[in-house]
Design a protein around this motif. Structure first.
Motif, PDB file in Angstrom:
ATOM      1  N   ALA A   8      23.474   8.509  -9.433  1.00 30.40           N
ATOM      2  CA  ALA A   8      22.378   7.908 -10.200  1.00 30.40           C
ATOM      3  C   ALA A   8      22.557   8.246 -11.678  1.00 30.40           C
ATOM      4  O   ALA A   8      22.672   9.415 -12.050  1.00 30.40           O
ATOM      5  N   MET A  10      20.562   7.896 -15.166  1.00 26.43           N
ATOM      6  CA  MET A  10      19.214   7.658 -15.682  1.00 26.43           C
ATOM      7  C   MET A  10      19.271   7.593 -17.206  1.00 26.43           C
ATOM      8  O   MET A  10      19.971   8.388 -17.834  1.00 26.43           O
ATOM      9  N   HIS A 110      21.580   2.607 -11.478  1.00 25.63           N
ATOM     10  CA  HIS A 110      21.083   2.841 -12.829  1.00 25.63           C
ATOM     11  C   HIS A 110      19.554   2.791 -12.831  1.00 25.63           C
ATOM     12  O   HIS A 110      18.952   1.933 -12.165  1.00 25.63           O
ATOM     13  N   TYR A 111      18.936   3.697 -13.590  1.00 31.02           N
ATOM     14  CA  TYR A 111      17.482   3.797 -13.677  1.00 31.02           C
ATOM     15  C   TYR A 111      17.054   3.987 -15.126  1.00 31.02           C
ATOM     16  O   TYR A 111      17.750   4.662 -15.897  1.00 31.02           O
ATOM     17  N   ILE A 113      14.084   5.674 -17.442  1.00 25.91           N
ATOM     18  CA  ILE A 113      12.926   6.563 -17.521  1.00 25.91           C
ATOM     19  C   ILE A 113      12.552   6.614 -18.996  1.00 25.91           C
ATOM     20  O   ILE A 113      13.160   7.339 -19.782  1.00 25.91           O
ATOM     21  N   VAL A 162      12.582  11.742 -12.073  1.00 25.79           N
ATOM     22  CA  VAL A 162      13.847  12.298 -11.578  1.00 25.79           C
ATOM     23  C   VAL A 162      13.679  12.719 -10.128  1.00 25.79           C
ATOM     24  O   VAL A 162      14.532  12.447  -9.270  1.00 25.79           O
ATOM     25  N   ILE A 165      13.660   9.675  -7.857  1.00 27.35           N
ATOM     26  CA  ILE A 165      15.014   9.173  -7.596  1.00 27.35           C
ATOM     27  C   ILE A 165      15.727  10.092  -6.608  1.00 27.35           C
ATOM     28  O   ILE A 165      16.400   9.640  -5.686  1.00 27.35           O
ATOM     29  N   MET A 194      23.634  13.321 -10.303  1.00 25.89           N
ATOM     30  CA  MET A 194      22.829  12.648 -11.314  1.00 25.89           C
ATOM     31  C   MET A 194      23.380  12.878 -12.718  1.00 25.89           C
ATOM     32  O   MET A 194      23.905  13.952 -13.026  1.00 25.89           O
ATOM     33  N   TYR A 196      21.911  12.160 -16.753  1.00 28.91           N
ATOM     34  CA  TYR A 196      20.810  11.695 -17.605  1.00 28.91           C
ATOM     35  C   TYR A 196      21.345  11.463 -19.014  1.00 28.91           C
ATOM     36  O   TYR A 196      21.995  12.344 -19.595  1.00 28.91           O
ATOM     37  N   CYS A 206      14.144  16.452 -19.031  1.00 28.02           N
ATOM     38  CA  CYS A 206      15.060  15.890 -18.027  1.00 28.02           C
ATOM     39  C   CYS A 206      16.466  16.446 -18.188  1.00 28.02           C
ATOM     40  O   CYS A 206      17.156  16.707 -17.195  1.00 28.02           O
TER      41      CYS A 206
END
Length: 279
Positions: A8, A10, A110-111, A113, A162, A165, A194, A196, A206
């Motif tokens: 993931a 983010m 993909h995310y 935040i 987070v 996810i 992950m 970020y 994060c």
């Protein structure tokens, strides 16, 4: 390798993917204001009323639109997303990274935040690249007029997304499953899988979370001086110019991290298979 292995990535949005705060492309000019004037009003309001800074800017958007007799509707905010400009390489970044993940045997998701507006992000060219977009949002009446903040993503509560996810609990209404105890090996995306990517102090909670739990954090910048302290104080793993083009420092490092995550997963499953063979 397990077919369920997921990486993931983010992202913050403003000044991480987009070159400016998203309101500055269409919304603020529509009010006949410059960016400094709008943000000064919102920030002064927050200070004066001891108000969450994100709720203050959401209120400022509604108040200033009303004062100028300019209707604010959800559809208009989505349309404003069309004018958002991105850093070099962003628009084809996601497909390239996904393809590299497949080469390594992992699925990349993909995310977003962001403390920005979900409605504006939904109108951008890249909106369909994200599995989920966690951002501020209004509640609207039947005419599409905003009547209340629906979601407030401020600097510290970003970390809850987070965890969402991590556990695969993406519905922001679902706090029950989010807070339910869950064995680490049953969580959908381990923290160690992950990454970020953000641009500054608002992303520090994060970023520190990634460093604490085995993930990776990257600060991107237009002005290196604004993020050097994050690296010096061990709050972030890497800093790079906000250049998403193939072969850039950011591109190379993200690929290397994905490669490392994929190899770690192979070794984990090999070790587990050997242990099962000894039983």
């Amino acid at each position: 390798m397990s077919e369920k292995t997921i990486v993931a990535i983010m992202y913050d949005f403003d000044r991480t993917l987009s070159t400016r705060d998203m309101q500055e492309f269409s919304f603020i000019p529509r009010l006949g204001m410059d960016s400094a004037e709008f943000w000064s009003f919102a920030n002064d309001l927050g200070t004066r009323e001891h108000m969450d800074s994100v709720l203050a800017y959401l209120y400022a958007m509604v108040r200033m639109s009303e004062q100028r007799g300019i209707p604010l509707r959800r559809s208009q905010l989505v349309e404003m997303g069309r004018s958002v400009e991105f850093f070099d390489g962003v628009e084809d970044w996601f497909d390239r990274v996904n393809a590299f993940g497949r080469e390594c045997g992992v699925t990349v998701e993909h995310y977003i935040i962001s403390s920005g507006m979900k409605e504006i992000i939904e109108g951008t060219k890249i909106a369909d690249k994200f599995r989920s977009i966690f951002a501020c949002e209004f509640l609207y009446d039947s005419s599409g007029k905003p009547v209340w903040p629906k979601t407030d993503v401020n600097y510290t509560n970003k970390t809850q997304f987070v965890y969402r996810i991590n556990k695969g609990v993406l519905d922001v209404e679902n706090d029950l499953d989010l807070n339910r105890s869950m064995p680490d090996d049953s969580k959908r995306v381990p923290f160690c899988n992950m990454i970020y990517i953000g641009d500054g102090l608002s992303d520090v909670p994060c970023m520190k979370m990634m460093k604490a739990y085995g993930g990776y954090s990257i600060a991107v910048y237009q002005d290196r001086k604004k993020v050097e302290a994050l690296l010096e104080r061990n709050r972030v793993d890497f800093i790079y110019p906000a250049d998403y083009r193939e072969g850039s420092g950011l591109d190379v490092t993200v690929r290397n991290i994905i490669r490392k995550m994929a190899i770690s997963d192979v070794l984990f499953h090999e070790n587990a298979a050997q242990k099962r063979g000894q039983e």
